[in-house]
Design a protein around this motif. Structure first.
Motif, PDB file in Angstrom:
ATOM      1  N   VAL A   1       0.856  -1.189   0.000  1.00 57.68           N
ATOM      2  CA  VAL A   1       0.000   0.000   0.000  1.00 57.68           C
ATOM      3  C   VAL A   1       0.890   1.236   0.000  1.00 57.68           C
ATOM      4  N   PRO A   2       0.410   2.358  -0.566  1.00 57.16           N
ATOM      5  CA  PRO A   2       1.211   3.597  -0.535  1.00 57.16           C
ATOM      6  C   PRO A   2       1.347   4.112   0.894  1.00 57.16           C
ATOM      7  N   ARG A   3       2.544   4.503   1.248  1.00 56.10           N
ATOM      8  CA  ARG A   3       2.795   5.012   2.593  1.00 56.10           C
ATOM      9  C   ARG A   3       2.059   6.334   2.800  1.00 56.10           C
ATOM     10  N   GLY A   4       1.331   6.404   3.933  1.00 55.37           N
ATOM     11  CA  GLY A   4       0.632   7.627   4.282  1.00 55.37           C
ATOM     12  C   GLY A   4      -0.595   7.928   3.455  1.00 55.37           C
ATOM     13  N   GLU A   5      -1.127   6.942   2.723  1.00 57.88           N
ATOM     14  CA  GLU A   5      -2.313   7.153   1.896  1.00 57.88           C
ATOM     15  C   GLU A   5      -3.342   6.070   2.198  1.00 57.88           C
ATOM     16  N   PRO A   6      -4.634   6.394   2.117  1.00 60.54           N
ATOM     17  CA  PRO A   6      -5.657   5.346   2.235  1.00 60.54           C
ATOM     18  C   PRO A   6      -5.521   4.352   1.086  1.00 60.54           C
ATOM     19  N   ALA A   7      -5.876   3.083   1.376  1.00 63.54           N
ATOM     20  CA  ALA A   7      -5.740   2.043   0.364  1.00 63.54           C
ATOM     21  C   ALA A   7      -6.943   1.116   0.449  1.00 63.54           C
ATOM     22  N   PRO A   8      -7.500   0.692  -0.679  1.00 63.59           N
ATOM     23  CA  PRO A   8      -8.647  -0.218  -0.653  1.00 63.59           C
ATOM     24  C   PRO A   8      -8.183  -1.674  -0.515  1.00 63.59           C
ATOM     25  N   LEU A   9      -8.991  -2.470   0.163  1.00 61.38           N
ATOM     26  CA  LEU A   9      -8.776  -3.912   0.301  1.00 61.38           C
ATOM     27  C   LEU A   9     -10.030  -4.613  -0.186  1.00 61.38           C
ATOM     28  N   GLN A  10      -9.860  -5.517  -1.160  1.00 62.16           N
ATOM     29  CA  GLN A  10     -10.994  -6.223  -1.741  1.00 62.16           C
ATOM     30  C   GLN A  10     -10.817  -7.727  -1.530  1.00 62.16           C
ATOM     31  N   VAL A  11     -11.866  -8.373  -1.036  1.00 60.71           N
ATOM     32  CA  VAL A  11     -11.862  -9.812  -0.771  1.00 60.71           C
ATOM     33  C   VAL A  11     -13.039 -10.430  -1.511  1.00 60.71           C
ATOM     34  N   LEU A  12     -12.746 -11.406  -2.367  1.00 62.36           N
ATOM     35  CA  LEU A  12     -13.788 -12.143  -3.084  1.00 62.36           C
ATOM     36  C   LEU A  12     -14.025 -13.466  -2.380  1.00 62.36           C
ATOM     37  N   VAL A  13     -15.293 -13.779  -2.086  1.00 61.72           N
ATOM     38  CA  VAL A  13     -15.674 -14.962  -1.317  1.00 61.72           C
ATOM     39  C   VAL A  13     -16.485 -15.882  -2.207  1.00 61.72           C
ATOM     40  N   ARG A  14     -16.129 -17.179  -2.183  1.00 64.53           N
ATOM     41  CA  ARG A  14     -16.891 -18.202  -2.908  1.00 64.53           C
ATOM     42  C   ARG A  14     -17.372 -19.245  -1.906  1.00 64.53           C
ATOM     43  N   ASP A  15     -18.648 -19.560  -1.969  1.00 62.10           N
ATOM     44  CA  ASP A  15     -19.263 -20.507  -1.037  1.00 62.10           C
ATOM     45  C   ASP A  15     -19.850 -21.673  -1.819  1.00 62.10           C
ATOM     46  N   GLU A  16     -19.593 -22.872  -1.324  1.00 53.55           N
ATOM     47  CA  GLU A  16     -20.175 -24.068  -1.919  1.00 53.55           C
ATOM     48  C   GLU A  16     -21.483 -24.469  -1.249  1.00 53.55           C
ATOM     49  N   GLN A  17     -21.724 -23.987  -0.049  1.00 54.27           N
ATOM     50  CA  GLN A  17     -22.957 -24.355   0.659  1.00 54.27           C
ATOM     51  C   GLN A  17     -23.798 -23.111   0.949  1.00 54.27           C
ATOM     52  N   HIS A  18     -23.537 -22.452   2.059  1.00 57.78           N
ATOM     53  CA  HIS A  18     -24.329 -21.300   2.443  1.00 57.78           C
ATOM     54  C   HIS A  18     -23.557 -20.019   2.133  1.00 57.78           C
ATOM     55  N   PRO A  19     -24.225 -18.974   1.655  1.00 59.14           N
ATOM     56  CA  PRO A  19     -23.521 -17.722   1.351  1.00 59.14           C
ATOM     57  C   PRO A  19     -23.018 -17.054   2.620  1.00 59.14           C
ATOM     58  N   THR A  20     -21.850 -16.475   2.518  1.00 61.91           N
ATOM     59  CA  THR A  20     -21.237 -15.766   3.641  1.00 61.91           C
ATOM     60  C   THR A  20     -21.745 -14.341   3.680  1.00 61.91           C
ATOM     61  N   GLU A  21     -22.223 -13.949   4.834  1.00 58.02           N
ATOM     62  CA  GLU A  21     -22.777 -12.617   4.985  1.00 58.02           C
ATOM     63  C   GLU A  21     -21.832 -11.653   5.696  1.00 58.02           C
ATOM     64  N   THR A  22     -20.883 -12.176   6.468  1.00 57.39           N
ATOM     65  CA  THR A  22     -19.976 -11.322   7.237  1.00 57.39           C
ATOM     66  C   THR A  22     -18.550 -11.845   7.097  1.00 57.39           C
ATOM     67  N   VAL A  23     -17.634 -10.951   6.857  1.00 58.02           N
ATOM     68  CA  VAL A  23     -16.210 -11.263   6.782  1.00 58.02           C
ATOM     69  C   VAL A  23     -15.483 -10.363   7.778  1.00 58.02           C
ATOM     70  N   TRP A  24     -14.620 -10.969   8.579  1.00 57.70           N
ATOM     71  CA  TRP A  24     -13.898 -10.245   9.617  1.00 57.70           C
ATOM     72  C   TRP A  24     -12.423 -10.197   9.288  1.00 57.70           C
ATOM     73  N   MET A  25     -11.774  -9.168   9.818  1.00 59.00           N
ATOM     74  CA  MET A  25     -10.325  -9.017   9.645  1.00 59.00           C
ATOM     75  C   MET A  25      -9.717  -8.576  10.976  1.00 59.00           C
ATOM     76  N   ARG A  26      -8.647  -9.261  11.371  1.00 58.33           N
ATOM     77  CA  ARG A  26      -7.911  -8.887  12.573  1.00 58.33           C
ATOM     78  C   ARG A  26      -6.546  -8.341  12.158  1.00 58.33           C
ATOM     79  N   LEU A  27      -6.246  -7.125  12.604  1.00 55.05           N
ATOM     80  CA  LEU A  27      -4.975  -6.470  12.317  1.00 55.05           C
ATOM     81  C   LEU A  27      -4.097  -6.538  13.553  1.00 55.05           C
ATOM     82  N   THR A  28      -2.866  -6.999  13.368  1.00 50.64           N
ATOM     83  CA  THR A  28      -1.875  -7.046  14.439  1.00 50.64           C
ATOM     84  C   THR A  28      -0.752  -6.092  14.086  1.00 50.64           C
ATOM     85  N   GLU A  29      -0.620  -5.031  14.872  1.00 52.03           N
ATOM     86  CA  GLU A  29       0.386  -4.012  14.587  1.00 52.03           C
ATOM     87  C   GLU A  29       1.774  -4.514  14.978  1.00 52.03           C
ATOM     88  N   SER A  30       2.780  -3.729  14.578  1.00 52.75           N
ATOM     89  CA  SER A  30       4.166  -4.114  14.876  1.00 52.75           C
ATOM     90  C   SER A  30       4.472  -4.102  16.363  1.00 52.75           C
TER      91      SER A  30
END
Length: 434
Positions: free
Chosen positions: A219-248
Motif C-alpha cells: 500500500v502507498p505510505r501515508g495514503e488510504p488504500a482499498p482492500l478487496q476480498v472475493l468470497v466463494r461458497d459451496e454451501q451457504h452464502p457468507t454474509e460477514t467477513v472479519w479481519m484482525r490487524l496485528t500491529e508491529s
C-alpha cells in the motif's frame, strides 16, 4: 562336520563353536535392526497420519503444532533408543546367544549346556585341580558332537525377519503413495508442518484477496488504500467477513468488511506508516495471514532542463518547475530533460500533448534505476505527463506534468535619424538618413 579328534585339538572345537555362534550373532543383529526400523518407521507414519487428520479437523495453530512436534520427537527418540539402538549394542556373548535360542525353541536338545561345556572345559584344568583332563576332553568332544548336529539357523524365526522388512518398506511406500494419489493435501501438510506456514485447509468457503502477492499487500505510505476480498461458497452464502490487524507493537484490532456485492467484500485501510499482519475469516474458512506493507509511491524529486539554440555556443540551464509553463524556448532549440526519482523505478510512461509532438520521442530513456532522460528538438509548445512504476513495490505514481512553451521572435524594428534638414522640405529635397 566333526573334526577328527586325533588331528584337531580341543581348541579347534572351541573355535568352530565360536564361529557358528558369531554367524548367529550377525543374523540376530540384522533381525534386531529390521524389527527396530519397522517399529520406528511405523510410528512416524502413524504420527504423521494422526497430525494430518487432527489438523484437517481442528486446523491447529502454529504454537500447537510446535508442541505436537515436541511429542513426536520425544516418542521417536525413545523408540529409536529402546527398539533399535539398545538391541544393537547388546554384547551377545556365546552362552547368551545359545540361551536365547533355547528360549525360542521347544527342541529336546538344549544348546546352552553344550556350548558352555565346550567353551569352559577347553582350557584344560591345571594339574593341581581335581578334575581329570581325560574326562574333560571326553565331555568337550561329546558336547561338540551333539552341538554340531543342531541346525542353528533353523532356530531363528526367518518369517519374523521378512515381516519386519516388509513392514519397513510399507512404512516408506505409504506416504509416497499418499503424496502421489493426493498431492494437494500432502503439499499443504508439508507446508504447515514442515515449513511453518499458516495456509488454511480448503473448506466450503474460499477467499481470494485482490492485489496480494507472496503473502504481502503493498500500500502507498501515508495514503488510504482499498482492500478487496472475493468470497466463494459451496454451501451457504457468507454474509460477514472479519479481519484482525496485528500491529508491529503487538496491539490488535478486529473490524468487519463492508459487503459491496454478493461475494464481494471491501475495506478502506487507513493511512499507514508501519507494517501490520492481517488475518481474514468468514463462514467456515479463513485466509492465511498476510502482511500489509506500506511503501513510498514513486515520484520525481528533481528535474533539470538544458537547452541550446543554434545561435548559442553553450548549453543553458533553466530553473524548472513541473507544470507551470514558465519556460519558453525558440523553435529549433535542442532540449535535454533529466528527472531523478525518490526510489528505483522499472518503467516510465510518457503521455504527450500539444502541437509540438512531431519532434518528441515516444518514450523516455532510463539512464539508471533512479534517473530518466528525454532529448528532443523544440518546435512548438509541448505538454508532457510522466507516470512512474516502482521496481520493488509495483506502485504507480501520480502523473507529473511538464509544460514547455514556444518563444517567438519579435517583429523587426527600424530606428531612423536624419540631419542637415528641417521638418519641412520640398518634394525634390534629398534627406540623409542614418
Amino acid at each position: 562336520m566333526l573334526p577328527n579328534p586325533a588331528q584337531s585339538p580341543l581348541a579347534d572345537l572351541r573355535n568352530v563353536v565360536l564361529q557358528r555362534l558369531a554367524g548367529i550373532r550377525r543374523r540376530m543383529r540384522t533381525q534386531f535392526a529390521a524389527e527396530g526400523l519397522a517399529r520406528l518407521l511405523g510410528l512416524l507414519v502413524l504420527l504423521c497420519a494422526t497430525t494430518l487428520l487432527v489438523d484437517w479437523w481442528l486446523e491447529i495453530s502454529f504454537a500447537a503444532r510446535l508442541c505436537c512436534w515436541g511429542v513426536i520427537v520425544g516418542l521417536t527418540v525413545w523408540v529409536f533408543w529402546y527398539h533399535l539402538l539398545r538391541p544393537l549394542t547388546l554384547s551377545l556373548e556365546p552362552v547368551d546367544i545359545a540361551d536365547a535360542l533355547d528360549r525360542r525353541t521347544t527342541s529336546r536338545q538344549p544348546i546352552a549346556p553344550r556350548v558352555a561345556t565346550v567353551l569352559q572345559l577347553v582350557p584344560q584344568p591345571s594339574p593341581h585341580e581335581e578334575a581329570s583332563p581325560e574326562l574333560a576332553a571326553r565331555a568337550v568332544e561329546n558336547s561338540f558332537r551333539e552341538f554340531d548336529q543342531i541346525d542353528l539357523h533353523r532356530q531363528l524365526n526367518r518369517r519374523h525377519l521378512w515381516i519386519s522388512l516388509a513392514a519397513a518398506v510399507a512404512a516408506l511406500l505409504i506416504p509416497v503413495g499418499f503424496a502421489v494419489a493426493f498431492p494437494q493435501p500432502a503439499r499443504l501438510w508439508a507446508e504447515r508442518w514442515l515449513m511453518g506456514s499458516d495456509r488454511p485447509w480448503p473448506r466450503s468457503t474460499s477467499f481470494e484477496l485482490v492485489g496480494i502477492k507472496q503473502g504481502r499487500l503493498i500500500v502507498p505510505r501515508g495514503e488510504p488504500a482499498p482492500l478487496q476480498v472475493l468470497v466463494r461458497d459451496e454451501q451457504h452464502p457468507t454474509e460477514t467477513v472479519w479481519m484482525r490487524l496485528t500491529e508491529s507493537d503487538g496491539t490488535t484490532s478486529t473490524v468487519s468488511l463492508e459487503k459491496f456485492a454478493a461475494g464481494d467484500f471491501r475495506y478502506e485501510l487507513m493511512p499507514r506508516q508501519a507494517a501490520a499482519t492481517a488475518t481474514i475469516w468468514g463462514g467456515d474458512g479463513r485466509v492465511e495471514p498476510f502482511e500489509i506493507v506500506p511503501m513510498d509511491r514513486p515520484r520525481i524529486v528533481s528535474a533539470a532542463l538544458e537547452s541550446k539554440h543554434p545561435q548559442e555556443s553553450e548549453w543553458q540551464n533553466h530553473s524548472f518547475t513541473t507544470g507551470d509553463g514558465n519556460i519558453r524556448l525558440q523553435p529549433g532549440t535542442a532540449v535535454r530533460l533529466r528527472m531523478t526519482t525518490n526510489i528505483p523505478v522499472q518503467t516510465v510512461q510518457l503521455d504527450r500533448e500539444g502541437p509540438g509532438l512531431v519532434s518528441l520521442p515516444t518514450s523516455i530513456t532510463l539512464i539508471s534505476s533512479q534517473e530518466a532522460g528525454l532529448d528532443w528538438t523544440h518546435t512548438d509548445e509541448v505538454r508532457l505527463r510522466v507516470t512512474l512504476t516502482a521496481t520493488e513495490s509495483g506502485l504507480i505514481s501520480r502523473p507529473h506534468p511538464f509544460v514547455i512553451g514556444r518563444l517567438d521572435d519579435l517583429p523587426p524594428r527600424v530606428a531612423a535619424r536624419w540631419s542637415g534638414v528641417r521638418q519641412r522640405v520640398t518634394p525634390q529635397a534629398t534627406i540623409p538618413l542614418t
